[in-house]
Design a protein around this motif. Structure first.
Motif, PDB file in Angstrom:
ATOM      1  N   ILE A 310       0.837  -1.197   0.000  1.00  0.00           N
ATOM      2  CA  ILE A 310       0.000   0.000   0.000  1.00  0.00           C
ATOM      3  C   ILE A 310       0.877   1.254   0.000  1.00  0.00           C
ATOM      4  O   ILE A 310       0.622   2.217  -0.736  1.00  0.00           O
ATOM      5  CB  ILE A 310      -0.951   0.004   1.214  1.00  0.00           C
ATOM      6  N   ALA A 311       1.949   1.251   0.812  1.00  0.00           N
ATOM      7  CA  ALA A 311       2.852   2.402   0.884  1.00  0.00           C
ATOM      8  C   ALA A 311       3.538   2.645  -0.455  1.00  0.00           C
ATOM      9  O   ALA A 311       3.680   3.799  -0.892  1.00  0.00           O
ATOM     10  CB  ALA A 311       3.894   2.179   1.985  1.00  0.00           C
ATOM     11  N   VAL A 312       3.967   1.557  -1.117  1.00  0.00           N
ATOM     12  CA  VAL A 312       4.634   1.688  -2.413  1.00  0.00           C
ATOM     13  C   VAL A 312       3.685   2.255  -3.458  1.00  0.00           C
ATOM     14  O   VAL A 312       4.024   3.185  -4.203  1.00  0.00           O
ATOM     15  CB  VAL A 312       5.196   0.322  -2.871  1.00  0.00           C
ATOM     16  N   VAL A 313       2.498   1.688  -3.545  1.00  0.00           N
ATOM     17  CA  VAL A 313       1.516   2.149  -4.528  1.00  0.00           C
ATOM     18  C   VAL A 313       1.103   3.592  -4.252  1.00  0.00           C
ATOM     19  O   VAL A 313       0.945   4.399  -5.177  1.00  0.00           O
ATOM     20  CB  VAL A 313       0.282   1.217  -4.533  1.00  0.00           C
ATOM     21  N   PHE A 314       0.940   3.925  -2.970  1.00  0.00           N
ATOM     22  CA  PHE A 314       0.598   5.305  -2.625  1.00  0.00           C
ATOM     23  C   PHE A 314       1.718   6.261  -3.049  1.00  0.00           C
ATOM     24  O   PHE A 314       1.454   7.387  -3.489  1.00  0.00           O
ATOM     25  CB  PHE A 314       0.350   5.418  -1.117  1.00  0.00           C
TER      26      PHE A 314
END
Length: 412
Positions: A310-314
């Motif tokens: 989620i952090a990477v995609v965000f």
């Protein structure tokens, strides 16, 4: 004599380490050329998977069928769910804090990974496929592990409440459990060769990618994972039984850890976990229910990877993982991912699809999440699989009382 006893006691472990070491060296030297020996590892895994399916059925159903009703099975299952849920959320919150301390700001380049168009099913359709199968023969597929476990639980309860009329079938379940455990021991004799080949493939093919575009995200995952593995597993063991439990846990968690990393499969680690937890002193009726159920429902490693993805995609789409509603949704997704993700190597991308659907992200968000999921698989499986062992100790503590370790003859 003492040296001979040590070599005898640790012979299997030493052979396993030798196979893994040789495989890793071969992977480093020959790189992607080692893909040609991957079938050796696949053959070993296929044998293991084939035997694990009936092992899970017999282990779960026989454990429930033989539980003394005074043991209060409902209490065991309640404690198990609470322990699983607690560790999943703890690992997720820890990872969230890590992403705030070490934010992933840089844009991660677009992936060239080809993604097949997949239909995102409704929640009801996903739950139906997750919990049940349409034909009996499908229950034997490792892709339907949760359905198999539910079926095994129902068979165990049916046998338990059949009384004397079900004694013959109960004996069959107990006998089948013993036979399948011996079969697993026989197959594991091939472990040094099979795991060695698989390690060579992983190091040769995936190793170089660790230094690519996703290095920071991967470094964060492996850093948090290693910290959680060493510090929090030790803390959980201490809660379960003090300093004695810490020593017993780490001593008997070596083989399960190596098996988990080598196979990248929580399911393939079930036999090693069952043996390890019994050596830790966990009562058989707890281990035989907790370990198979945990292989499907309890995934601390997947919890950490879910937050990292989620952090990477965000980061790619310029979003911040700091708002309360976003964080609550992330934790909810993490819990669901820990339930729906399969226990097979690089198995299914349901979690990624769930994340994209929940946050209404474009399809371009899928490839980065898939790449992260693939590259963190060894550490994720290590946490997923061996987390079941320390959870079993916690469950024993809260089920049997604070002196549960004194009731067993632990291996010294």
């Amino acid at each position: 004599m003492k040296v001979n006893n040590i070599l005898k006691n640790y012979a299997d472990l030493l052979w396993l380490l030798a196979g893994i070491t040789v495989g890793s060296i071969v992977g480093l030297i020959f790189g992607k050329q080692v893909e040609s020996i991957k079938p050796i590892g696949d053959i070993f895994l296929n044998l293991l998977f084939t035997a694990v399916i009936p092992l899970v059925f017999f282990a779960v159903s026989s454990a429930i069928a033989n539980i003394d009703r005074n043991k209060k099975l409902g209490r065991l299952l309640t404690i198990m769910v609470l322990v699983f849920l607690s560790t999943i959320l703890i690992s997720a919150v820890l990872t969230l804090v890590a992403t705030w301390i070490f934010p992933i700001h840089q844009a991660l380049g677009n992936s060239t990974l080809t993604v097949e168009n997949e239909k995102i099913q409704s929640f009801g359709e996903q739950m139906t496929q997750l919990l049940t199968v349409g034909e009996f023969f499908e229950i034997g597929s490792r892709k339907n592990m949760l359905a198999l476990i539910i079926f095994s639980v129902l068979v165990g309860f049916s046998t338990l409440y059949s009384g004397k009329e079900g004694d013959g079938f109960k004996n069959f379940l107990v006998s089948g459990n013993e036979v399948m455990k011996k079969l697993i021991i026989l197959i594991m004799k091939l472990g040094p060769v099979g795991l060695g080949a698989y390690f060579a493939y992983q190091v040769g093919v995936f190793g170089p990618q660790l230094f690519g575009t996703y290095a920071k995200a991967l470094g964060l995952y492996y850093g948090v994972g290693a910290f959680y593995f060493i510090v929090f597993f030790t803390l959980y063991a201490f809660i379960a039984g003090g300093f004695k439990a810490i020593k017993v846990f780490w001593k008997n968690n070596i083989v399960p850890s190596l098996t988990a990393v080598g196979t990248c499969s929580s399911i393939a680690t079930i036999p090693a976990n069952l043996e390890g937890t019994l050596r830790m002193g966990v009562p058989a009726y707890i281990a035989n229910v907790t370990i198979p159920l945990g292989s499907t429902l309890h995934k601390d490693g997947s919890s950490i990877s879910s937050i990292i993805k989620i952090a990477v995609v965000f980061a790619i789409f310029g979003k911040d993982l700091v708002h309360v509603d976003t964080i609550i949704l992330a934790l909810g997704i993490t819990v669901l991912v820990s339930i729906v993700e399969g226990g097979i190597p690089n198995g299914g991308y349901i979690g990624e699809l769930l994340m994209i659907s929940a946050y209404q992200l474009p399809p371009e968000a899928l490839p980065p999440a898939m790449i992260i999921g693939t590259l963190v698989d060894p550490m994720a499986t290590l946490l997923n699989a061996t987390g079941d062992n320390v959870s079993a100790m916690l469950i024993a503590r809260f089920t049997e009382g604070k002196n549960w370790m004194e009731q067993k003859n632990l291996s010294s």
